[in-house]
Design an enzyme around this catalytic site. Structure first.
Site, PDB file in Angstrom:
ATOM      1  N   TYR A 180      -5.768   5.389  -7.223  1.00 32.07           N
ATOM      2  CA  TYR A 180      -6.026   5.313  -5.782  1.00 32.07           C
ATOM      3  C   TYR A 180      -7.444   4.790  -5.586  1.00 32.07           C
ATOM      4  O   TYR A 180      -8.411   5.531  -5.681  1.00 32.07           O
ATOM      5  CB  TYR A 180      -5.855   6.692  -5.161  1.00 32.07           C
ATOM      6  CG  TYR A 180      -6.214   6.765  -3.684  1.00 32.07           C
ATOM      7  CD1 TYR A 180      -5.468   6.077  -2.743  1.00 32.07           C
ATOM      8  CD2 TYR A 180      -7.286   7.532  -3.242  1.00 32.07           C
ATOM      9  CE1 TYR A 180      -5.778   6.148  -1.393  1.00 32.07           C
ATOM     10  CE2 TYR A 180      -7.611   7.607  -1.903  1.00 32.07           C
ATOM     11  CZ  TYR A 180      -6.852   6.911  -0.981  1.00 32.07           C
ATOM     12  OH  TYR A 180      -7.169   6.994   0.352  1.00 32.07           O
TER      13      TYR A 180
ATOM     14  N   TYR B  54       0.834  -1.204   0.000  1.00 33.94           N
ATOM     15  CA  TYR B  54       0.000   0.000   0.000  1.00 33.94           C
ATOM     16  C   TYR B  54       0.868   1.253   0.000  1.00 33.94           C
ATOM     17  O   TYR B  54       1.689   1.465   0.896  1.00 33.94           O
ATOM     18  CB  TYR B  54      -0.904  -0.023   1.211  1.00 33.94           C
ATOM     19  CG  TYR B  54      -2.108   0.893   1.122  1.00 33.94           C
ATOM     20  CD1 TYR B  54      -3.329   0.414   0.655  1.00 33.94           C
ATOM     21  CD2 TYR B  54      -2.047   2.217   1.533  1.00 33.94           C
ATOM     22  CE1 TYR B  54      -4.453   1.236   0.593  1.00 33.94           C
ATOM     23  CE2 TYR B  54      -3.161   3.050   1.467  1.00 33.94           C
ATOM     24  CZ  TYR B  54      -4.360   2.547   0.996  1.00 33.94           C
ATOM     25  OH  TYR B  54      -5.467   3.355   0.923  1.00 33.94           O
TER      26      TYR B  54
END
Length: 388
Positions: free
Chosen positions: A341, A297
């Protein structure tokens, strides 16, 4: 407690379908429309129909409830529906929830999804502008009055301490950004397709919240991503080789807050991700040397380094050198810095593609993929493996 021993979930469910919308800065559509498109695409990819689905999992902070998405896509009765809190920290936990439902018999086919207009609508990067009073908001009360209003400013506090503790300069974060953008440049689905960057580009980008520069921060994206989870046995009868969920875990550390855990004894690590790492290694029986591709991430570059350190790929403070070495293929879709995103859900999809052998930047012979969810918050992680 489960954090001290292997659990029994590993190997009982698999991801069998992935689907996404286009990733953009202005979708021109509702978030419900994005969610429905992604769900339909994931089911088609799996070779299943809406009638096969009896479970759904999504995030909080979402405007498209499970029952509404079910109606929009022709899904009928649901025997299981669930939401996971803490923003991007929920990404891998949605798959864990789906696997738990399948393994326990609560549902047979579960769809996980995330869809938002995070660029043309609500922009998380704009920071806190208005909050209803809550117990959760008390922690923010110690930071907001002093100007720490945005996720970048919260992340910058930990990043500054990390640099100080290990005698590093902000330029080391550039290795993460360059790696992500190199992969995004060859990924037609990525927003930054065809646009790699150099370390010099990173160092020249403007400050957002020192020591974080523009190129240390993920994008803001409109789009949707969905995944389909079912039993391993059923998965073997479907269209694609299954991505077996070898292990799944959640973690919240001591003194945990949402992005503002500044009162811990040490700000250089991520205890919540360390908890996830220990559980994933225990349950899967694997270690860092067994991982063929990492989907880590990357909402902010410094947290990629600390995650790699928490998982034991390298010693504390050596994450940047590890990334620069290329020892682990990392964020081969471009990550959230380069592709989109989507609160990490597109990262899970990339891990599935790697195990299928269909990724744009394919790692030859990939058998095990590590996926992590949002950091600085209670979080989650997965190890997916090829079947057989």
């Amino acid at each position: 407690m489960s954090a001290r021993r292997a659990d029994s979930l590993g190997g009982r469910a698999a991801v069998v379908g992935i689907g996404a919308t286009a990733f953009s800065k202005d979708s021109g559509r509702s978030e419900l429309a994005l969610a429905a498109e992604a769900v339909r695409a994931a089911l088609a990819d799996a070779g299943l129909t809406p009638a096969d689905v009896d479970g759904m999992v999504t995030f909080t902070m979402d405007t498209s409830p499970e029952i509404t998405v079910a109606q929009a896509t022709g899904i009928g009765e649901l025997s299981f529906f669930s939401r996971v809190h803490y923003g991007g920290g929920a990404a891998c936990a949605t798959v864990q929830q789906a696997a738990l439902a399948v393994a326990s018999g609560l549902a047979e086919v579960v769809v996980c999804y995330r869809a938002f207009n995070e660029r043309s609508g609500r922009r998380f990067g704009a920071g806190v502008q208005r909050r209803e009073p809550s117990a959760e908001g008390v922690a923010l009360g110690w930071a907001l009055p002093f100007g720490l209003l945005t996720p970048a400013s919260w992340g910058a506090m930990a990043a500054r301490r990390y640099l100080h503790a290990y005698g590093l300069e902000p330029e080391v974060f550039g290795h993460v950004a360059v790696t992500a953008r190199r992969h995004a440049a060859t990924n037609p689905a990525a927003h930054f397709h065809g646009r790699p960057i150099t370390l010099a580009d990173h160092a020249a980008s403007r400050w957002i919240a020192e020591p974080l520069r523009l190129l240390d921060c993920c994008q803001e994206t409109d789009g949707g991503q969905a995944l389909v989870v079912t039993s391993v046995e059923r998965a073997r009868t479907l269209r694609h080789p299954p991505a077996v969920i070898a292990a799944a875990a959640q973690g919240a550390g001591r003194a945990q807050e949402q992005m503002t855990s500044f009162y811990r004894d040490d700000l250089t690590g991520l205890p919540e991700m360390g908890l996830v790492a220990r559980q994933l290694w225990r349950t899967s029986g694997l270690g860092p040397g067994d991982i063929d591709v990492g989907v880590v991430y990357d909402h902010f570059t410094p947290f990629v380094l600390t995650q790699l350190e928490e998982f034991g790929f390298c010693p504390p403070g050596e994450g940047a050198a590890f990334v620069a070495s290329g020892a682990l293929p990392l964020n081969t879709h471009g990550g959230q810095l380069g592709e989109a995103y989507l609160h990490g859900m597109n990262g899970v999809a990339e891990a599935v593609r790697q195990l299928r052998g269909t990724a744009v930047n394919q790692v030859a012979g990939a058998r095990h993929a590590l996926v992590t969810a949002g950091t600085g918050v209670p979080t989650s992680g997965l190890i997916l493996r090829a079947d057989g």
